[in-house]
Write a protein that holds these residues in place. Structure first.
Motif, PDB file in Angstrom:
ATOM      1  N   SER A 160       0.752  -1.212  -0.120  1.00 50.55           N
ATOM      2  CA  SER A 160       0.059  -0.041  -0.054  1.00 50.55           C
ATOM      3  C   SER A 160       0.756   1.145   0.025  1.00 50.55           C
ATOM      4  CB  SER A 160      -0.903  -0.046   1.257  1.00 50.55           C
ATOM      5  OG  SER A 160      -1.159   1.189   1.517  1.00 50.55           O
ATOM      6  N   TYR A 161       1.902   1.312   0.658  1.00 50.52           N
ATOM      7  CA  TYR A 161       2.992   2.350   0.842  1.00 50.52           C
ATOM      8  C   TYR A 161       3.637   2.654  -0.593  1.00 50.52           C
ATOM      9  CZ  TYR A 161       6.441   5.551   2.027  1.00 50.52           C
ATOM     10  OH  TYR A 161       7.166   6.420   2.180  1.00 50.52           O
ATOM     11  N   SER A 162       3.878   1.466  -1.099  1.00 54.81           N
ATOM     12  CA  SER A 162       4.717   1.754  -2.309  1.00 54.81           C
ATOM     13  C   SER A 162       3.735   2.360  -3.337  1.00 54.81           C
ATOM     14  CB  SER A 162       5.309   0.430  -2.825  1.00 54.81           C
ATOM     15  OG  SER A 162       4.309  -0.299  -3.593  1.00 54.81           O
ATOM     16  N   VAL A 163       2.344   1.929  -3.504  1.00 55.94           N
ATOM     17  CA  VAL A 163       1.615   2.702  -4.334  1.00 55.94           C
ATOM     18  C   VAL A 163       1.535   4.158  -3.983  1.00 55.94           C
ATOM     19  CG1 VAL A 163      -0.739   2.870  -5.075  1.00 55.94           C
ATOM     20  CG2 VAL A 163       0.162   0.355  -4.710  1.00 55.94           C
ATOM     21  N   GLU A 164       1.193   4.549  -2.619  1.00 51.92           N
ATOM     22  CA  GLU A 164       1.012   5.727  -2.418  1.00 51.92           C
ATOM     23  C   GLU A 164       2.404   6.736  -2.830  1.00 51.92           C
ATOM     24  OE1 GLU A 164      -0.035   6.466   1.799  1.00 51.92           O
ATOM     25  OE2 GLU A 164      -1.523   5.324   1.363  1.00 51.92           O
ATOM     26  N   THR A 165       3.772   6.190  -2.583  1.00 48.63           N
ATOM     27  CA  THR A 165       4.849   7.072  -2.808  1.00 48.63           C
ATOM     28  C   THR A 165       4.995   7.217  -4.350  1.00 48.63           C
ATOM     29  OG1 THR A 165       6.117   4.906  -2.592  1.00 48.63           O
ATOM     30  CG2 THR A 165       6.135   6.724  -0.525  1.00 48.63           C
ATOM     31  N   ARG A 166       4.402   6.216  -5.396  1.00 48.40           N
ATOM     32  CA  ARG A 166       4.755   6.364  -6.568  1.00 48.40           C
ATOM     33  C   ARG A 166       3.671   6.894  -7.386  1.00 48.40           C
ATOM     34  NH1 ARG A 166       7.920   0.837  -7.826  1.00 48.40           N
ATOM     35  NH2 ARG A 166       8.172   1.946  -9.930  1.00 48.40           N
ATOM     36  N   THR A 167       2.770   7.351  -6.544  1.00 47.85           N
ATOM     37  CA  THR A 167       1.449   7.861  -7.523  1.00 47.85           C
ATOM     38  C   THR A 167       1.900   8.897  -8.523  1.00 47.85           C
ATOM     39  OG1 THR A 167       1.191   9.382  -5.762  1.00 47.85           O
ATOM     40  CG2 THR A 167      -0.609   7.582  -5.921  1.00 47.85           C
ATOM     41  N   LYS A 168       2.653   9.850  -8.269  1.00 51.15           N
ATOM     42  CA  LYS A 168       3.252  10.695  -9.327  1.00 51.15           C
ATOM     43  C   LYS A 168       4.036  10.168 -10.547  1.00 51.15           C
ATOM     44  CE  LYS A 168       2.909  14.679  -6.361  1.00 51.15           C
ATOM     45  NZ  LYS A 168       3.531  15.203  -5.208  1.00 51.15           N
ATOM     46  N   GLU A 169       4.791   9.222 -10.194  1.00 49.58           N
ATOM     47  CA  GLU A 169       5.333   8.461 -11.115  1.00 49.58           C
ATOM     48  C   GLU A 169       4.605   7.592 -12.206  1.00 49.58           C
ATOM     49  OE1 GLU A 169       8.050   5.360  -9.626  1.00 49.58           O
ATOM     50  OE2 GLU A 169       7.740   4.377 -11.559  1.00 49.58           O
ATOM     51  N   LEU A 170       3.508   7.036 -11.406  1.00 48.87           N
ATOM     52  CA  LEU A 170       2.621   6.381 -12.351  1.00 48.87           C
ATOM     53  C   LEU A 170       1.756   7.118 -13.105  1.00 48.87           C
ATOM     54  CD1 LEU A 170       1.598   3.869  -9.314  1.00 48.87           C
ATOM     55  CD2 LEU A 170       3.066   3.493 -11.400  1.00 48.87           C
ATOM     56  N   GLY A 171       1.306   8.314 -12.341  1.00 47.32           N
ATOM     57  CA  GLY A 171       0.656   9.410 -13.246  1.00 47.32           C
ATOM     58  C   GLY A 171       1.117  10.018 -14.560  1.00 47.32           C
ATOM     59  N   ILE A 172       2.636  10.058 -14.463  1.00 40.04           N
ATOM     60  CA  ILE A 172       3.388  10.651 -15.729  1.00 40.04           C
ATOM     61  C   ILE A 172       3.281   9.258 -16.814  1.00 40.04           C
ATOM     62  CG2 ILE A 172       5.544  10.989 -16.425  1.00 40.04           C
ATOM     63  CD1 ILE A 172       5.901  12.445 -13.906  1.00 40.04           C
ATOM     64  N   ARG A 173       3.512   8.154 -16.291  1.00 36.52           N
ATOM     65  CA  ARG A 173       3.664   7.161 -16.982  1.00 36.52           C
ATOM     66  C   ARG A 173       2.278   6.768 -17.762  1.00 36.52           C
ATOM     67  NH1 ARG A 173       7.638   2.861 -16.210  1.00 36.52           N
ATOM     68  NH2 ARG A 173       8.913   3.424 -14.461  1.00 36.52           N
ATOM     69  N   LYS A 174       1.036   7.124 -17.006  1.00 37.68           N
ATOM     70  CA  LYS A 174      -0.083   6.895 -17.765  1.00 37.68           C
ATOM     71  C   LYS A 174      -0.399   7.794 -18.693  1.00 37.68           C
ATOM     72  CE  LYS A 174      -4.381   5.149 -16.302  1.00 37.68           C
ATOM     73  NZ  LYS A 174      -5.378   5.025 -14.976  1.00 37.68           N
ATOM     74  N   ILE A 175       0.236   9.150 -18.565  1.00 41.66           N
ATOM     75  CA  ILE A 175       0.133  10.160 -19.415  1.00 41.66           C
ATOM     76  C   ILE A 175       0.899   9.891 -20.831  1.00 41.66           C
ATOM     77  CG2 ILE A 175       0.860  12.571 -20.138  1.00 41.66           C
ATOM     78  CD1 ILE A 175       0.054  13.475 -17.366  1.00 41.66           C
ATOM     79  N   LEU A 176       2.000   9.277 -20.323  1.00 40.45           N
ATOM     80  CA  LEU A 176       2.950   8.760 -21.552  1.00 40.45           C
ATOM     81  C   LEU A 176       2.282   7.597 -22.561  1.00 40.45           C
ATOM     82  CD1 LEU A 176       6.409   9.463 -20.196  1.00 40.45           C
ATOM     83  CD2 LEU A 176       5.074  11.078 -21.621  1.00 40.45           C
ATOM     84  N   GLY A 177       1.277   7.064 -21.739  1.00 39.57           N
ATOM     85  CA  GLY A 177       0.708   5.770 -22.640  1.00 39.57           C
ATOM     86  C   GLY A 177       0.795   4.593 -22.088  1.00 39.57           C
TER      87      GLY A 177
END
Lengths: 891, 111
Positions: free
Chosen positions: A789-806
């Motif tokens: 759960s923590y690792s998801v929380e800390t990486r939300t921004k990174e994941l968001g950027i990845r999602k934008i990039l496709g």
């Protein structure tokens, strides 16, 4: 020379001096900075008082006054002073950077009440803010603490043992020290004749004689119930704390046919405690009338009672020759005990000296006697024989403490790994605190308070859980929370220690952060090298889980196969009859003649040993101790067991001397290098030579052990009776009738083999292993849940950027889950070999039917990995729901 | 009155300090306790009086200084207490408050 001249200082008579003890008391109790003025005032007033009311009352008054210093105000000043001194220990680091604002006053110390209140408040807020983490921590801590709490109640019961007797410190038990040919043995029992001699010792108030008769069958409507019987005299109820619910203790002395039962026994025998006047038949001993009900003792005792008979009855029985004679025989000390109440507890040493006069010489050995205070029995320090109920020894106490400690450490693991995983987000908080002027000690205090709070919550959760569990699991009868101060203090101490242990490492690491570093550029700096520690912890936890799971799968498989074998080999129409040591030839003939009966066998072996003996076997100058069973020569033939080599017993066996013996495969490999060559060889069995005539296959049910099959008609204890199908009820009745004709004094113990011996569903190993595996698995899963759960929380921004990039959702979840998958694999690499190793140890215990096939290992590993990954997925799946706009709009 | 709350005993001790600081013996534990005992006929313990004195000192109503060791005291110094300005103020307010009440009461009350 006159003294007053030699000494220039004015002499106060001692009565004009305040009492010395009061002065000393005063100087201990008073805060040092106030001592001078306070003591001075008191002295001044004392002198006034002496003139007014006389020195005696003044001194008395002075003492009272000194005691009055114990008031909250002075105590608080003392604590404050302590706190100040302690603050010096955690001296503020000379700041290399200037704090944001300079505090006008030095920061308050750690033990300051206000600060502690503040710690609690902040800790509570942090826990409340991170509800999931707190919950995970509390659950996993409480799970591992549960075992600790159980052990802890056990320990407490040990220390409370026998504490219900009045005047406990005056009670002693007489021990016997037997010296035979230079070898000394300590016995917890003592010869009865000694008691009469003790009665004449002046400082012995009362003695109790006790004969330990052992188990006897009591006949009831439900069949035979074995009950432990002790013979004693009325003084038993005076000396010990056992009380009678009904009946009179004296009747034990007056009437030799009186029987006292405890509440529990009465319930077991009659289903009620209202049974005064009932008559029961005790096997071999005769008829007795219930004359009293003994209340079950409130605490554990080294002297558990089921039923008591009069010691006079024992003397009568001795005359009849039913029980061994011990009343007047010094040699019969192994089945009797003596207790005594002394006039005061200081007499114990004296008694030991007196007892030296009673040293007895038997024809082979010498007996010396010792008095052991009752309090020293549990936990026991010396090695004693005939001391079966003394319970835990000091050694065991130490072991239990060690287990509790290691469990605490295990519980701490989860907390540590979660705390470390969250270190990044806490780092900022530490930075801000330090900037405002917190010392490292205060930061540590804050974190320790948090972990302690979690542990206390876990305790709140554990205790009801354990209580509920104890009600459902029959083996946990002895887990009783007898609530008293000691238990509460003990449990809270345990929780606090757990909390401190769990919090120490994270607190130490986190408090070391430099504010300037953590506040400047959070993301880029390497906070500490040890962040990988939590990965290590996950691996450790999961490899232990895998280890347990492998064992569980293997044992479960073993159980399943075993049951299948039992179902296919043991016929359901076989009854066993306990012979109870009687001669059975005529009985057997009679039973065989019954119309419902097919065959009967007098044997101690029926696919597995029913009763074993052990004897020494010598072959080729090699001597081994091997188990043996006594078997009817016809058993193998009747049951169709095929020999591996050699032949069966001959048709007509000599009754008197033993000539032939069969061995099983395990024994054969043990005795001869090439097992087949053993057939025809002679063995020295005990002291006579016998010939091995055949080799049997190993037992297919139960444990595999080397076994000899002998024909010893006198040792046979069981009759197996094969009956015609579907006639069980009639057959049972008929057999019982026959038994009644032969042995009217005893009841027939007749059981269906299959129903009686093989109906247990789960083996003991399975229960223990399964339980441990479950606990470890849950703890590990909870730990990984928090971290995922923590690792998801800390990486939300990174994941968001990845999602934008496709990146698609699947990809995102995969990225997060992958790391945990790798950890699982590493855990597997450690856990599987460890499991196999432990399984190998288990195999030595349980025989070679344990199957370590690839299938089982992969089932176990797969299951654990699946649970772990599903737990991780339950969190990482959230990555798919991330909306880039939301997570990226700030910043 | 809103600033300081004084208990009855505290008030008496404060008054005793005010009285005794004029005295040649000075106001310290023993004299204060004796004074209170004489006037109130209560048993007063020196330790209890000290606690009150320290509290008053913390509240800033009295000040203190060490001195005046004597032989009966085994050479130990006394702590002399004196009224501070704030202490004066509090006593005056107390007195005014009480007087106000008494004046408001009807005269027959006294008989």
């Amino acid at each position: 020379m006159d003294k007053s001249f030699s000494d220039p200082t004015p002499q106060h008579p001692s009565s004009r001096q305040p009492p010395r003890w009061a002065d000393r008391l005063l100087s201990w109790l008073t805060p040092p900075d106030l001592l001078e003025e306070l003591q001075g005032d008191l002295h001044e007033q004392f002198v006034q008082r002496v003139d007014q009311v006389g020195s005696r009352r003044a001194r008395w008054w002075y003492g009272l006054e000194a005691l009055k210093v114990i008031r909250p105000y002075y105590l608080r000043r003392r604590v404050a002073r302590l706190a100040n001194r302690q603050q010096e220990l955690f001296a503020k680091r000379r700041a290399t950077t200037r704090p944001y604002f300079t505090p006008e006053y030095p920061s308050p110390s750690l033990l300051n009440p206000d600060m502690i209140r503040n710690y609690v408040k902040i800790a509570w807020r942090t826990l409340w803010k991170n509800k999931l983490f707190s919950l995970v921590n509390i659950l996993s801590l409480s799970l591992s603490m549960a075992v600790g709490v159980i052990l802890f109640t056990g320990l407490k019961a040990t220390f409370d043992t026998d504490h219900f007797h009045p005047k406990l410190n005056q009670l002693v038990r007489i021990l016997t020290q037997e010296t035979t040919e230079g070898v000394q043995t300590n016995w917890a029992t003592a010869p009865l004749p000694l008691a009469t001699q003790l009665d004449s010792v002046s400082f012995v108030e009362r003695t109790v004689k006790l004969r330990l008769a052992g188990k006897y069958n009591l006949q009831t409507d439900k069949g035979d119930i074995p009950i432990d019987i002790k013979f004693t005299e009325p003084s038993f109820f005076d000396v010990f704390g056992f009380t009678l619910l009904s009946g009179n203790a004296q009747s034990l002395g007056n009437n030799s046919s009186t029987l006292f039962l405890t509440q529990k026994t009465a319930e077991k025998l009659f289903g009620s405690t209202n049974v005064l006047g009932h008559t029961v038949l005790v096997e071999n001993l005769g008829y007795y009338t219930v004359g009293g009900i003994i209340q079950d003792p409130p605490l554990e005792t080294h002297l558990p009672i089921e039923a008591m008979l009069s010691i006079r009855s024992a003397e009568l029985l001795e005359k009849k020759g039913v029980i061994s004679s011990a009343s007047h025989d010094w040699g019969g000390f192994k089945s009797s005990a003596i207790y005594a109440r002394l006039q005061s507890n200081s007499n114990a040493e004296q008694l030991n000296t007196t007892l030296q006069n009673y040293t007895q010489k038997l024809h082979k050995s010498q007996l010396q006697f010792l008095a052991q205070p009752l309090e020293n029995i549990t936990p026991g320090k010396i090695d004693l024989k005939n001391n079966p109920n003394a319970g835990t020894s000091w050694e065991d106490v130490k072991t239990q403490l060690f287990i509790i400690l290691s469990l605490t450490l295990l519980a701490a693991f989860n907390y540590i790994s979660l705390a470390l995983a969250r270190a990044f987000s806490r780092a900022q908080e530490v930075g801000v605190r330090k900037t405002i002027g917190a010392t490292r000690g205060q930061v540590i205090g804050q974190f320790l308070m948090e972990s302690t709070l979690v542990a206390l919550f876990a305790l709140l959760f554990t205790v009801p859980c354990v209580t509920i569990l104890a009600n459902y699991i029959p083996d946990m009868d002895d887990v009783i929370f007898s609530w008293d101060i000691a238990l509460i203090v003990g449990l809270i101490t345990y929780a606090v220690i757990t909390g401190l242990v769990a919090g120490a490492f994270p607190a130490w690491l986190l408090s070391a952060f430099q504010p300037i570093q953590v506040l400047r550029k959070m993301k880029n700096i390497k906070l500490f090298r040890g962040v990988a520690v939590y990965k290590g912890l996950i691996v450790v936890q999961f490899s232990v889980t895998i280890l347990f799971m492998i064992l569980v799968v293997i044992v479960a498989d073993y159980d399943r196969k075993n049951n299948a074998i039992i179902n296919s080999t043991v016929p359901s129409n076989v009854l066993t009859l306990d012979l109870k040591g009687e001669k059975y030839q005529n009985l057997q003939n009679e039973i065989t003649k019954l119309s419902q009966v097919e065959t009967t066998l007098a044997t101690n072996w029926y696919y597995e040993p029913l009763k074993m003996g052990k004897d020494s076997v010598t072959i080729n100058n090699k001597t081994l101790a091997i188990n043996y069973v006594s078997i009817d020569p016809r058993t193998l033939e009747t049951e169709g067991v095929r020999l591996l080599a050699g032949q069966n017993f001959p048709e007509h066996m000599p009754q008197s001397t033993e000539q032939y013996v069969l061995v099983n495969e395990a024994a054969a490999t043990l005795l001869a290098s090439k097992s087949v060559s053993l057939v025809g060889q002679n063995l020295l069995l005990d002291s006579a030579f016998v010939q091995v005539i055949g080799i049997l296959p190993n037992e297919i049910i139960g444990q595999q052990r080397p076994l000899l099959y002998r024909y010893l008609p006198n040792e046979i204890t069981t009759l197996t009776i094969k009956i015609k199908p579907f006639t069980e009820i009639e057959a049972t009745k008929a057999i019982q009738a026959v038994w009644k004709d032969y042995f009217p004094e005893k009841t027939a113990n007749l059981y269906n083999v299959k129903a009686y011996r093989y109906s247990g569903e789960i083996s003991g190993e399975m229960e223990i292993l399964g339980g441990s595996a479950l606990i470890v698995l849950i703890i590990a899963a909870l730990g990984i849940l928090g971290i995922a759960s923590y690792s998801v929380e800390t990486r939300t921004k990174e994941l968001g950027i990845r999602k934008i990039l496709g990146a698609n959702n699947l990809k995102l979840v995969w990225i997060l889950t992958r790391n945990f998958g790798v950890l699982m694999l590493i855990a597997g690499l450690i856990g599987v070999p460890a499991g196999l190793f432990c399984g190998d140890l288990l195999r030595k215990e349980m025989g070679s039917y344990l199957d370590f096939g690839l299938v089982h290992v992969s089932i176990a590993f797969g299951f654990v990995a699946l649970v772990g990954l599903l737990t991780v997925l339950s969190q990482t799946i959230r990555a798919g729901q991330i909306e880039p706009v939301k997570v990226l709009k700030v910043e | 009155m809103s600033r300081t709350y004084l208990g009855e005993f505290e008030e008496l001790v404060l008054l005793a300090v005010a009285l005794l600081q004029q005295h040649p013996t000075g106001a310290y534990g023993v004299t204060i306790a004796d004074e209170l005992q004489q006037r109130t006929h209560r048993t007063t313990s020196v330790t209890g009086v000290h606690v009150v004195l320290y509290r008053l000192e913390e509240k800033g109503l009295v000040g203190s200084a060490l001195g005046g060791a004597t032989l009966v005291r085994g050479g130990r110094r006394k702590r002399f207490f004196t009224l501070t300005a704030a202490g004066h103020q509090v006593l005056r307010e107390m007195r005014q408050l009480r007087m106000g009440f008494w004046e408001a009461l009807p005269t027959p009350f006294f008989s």
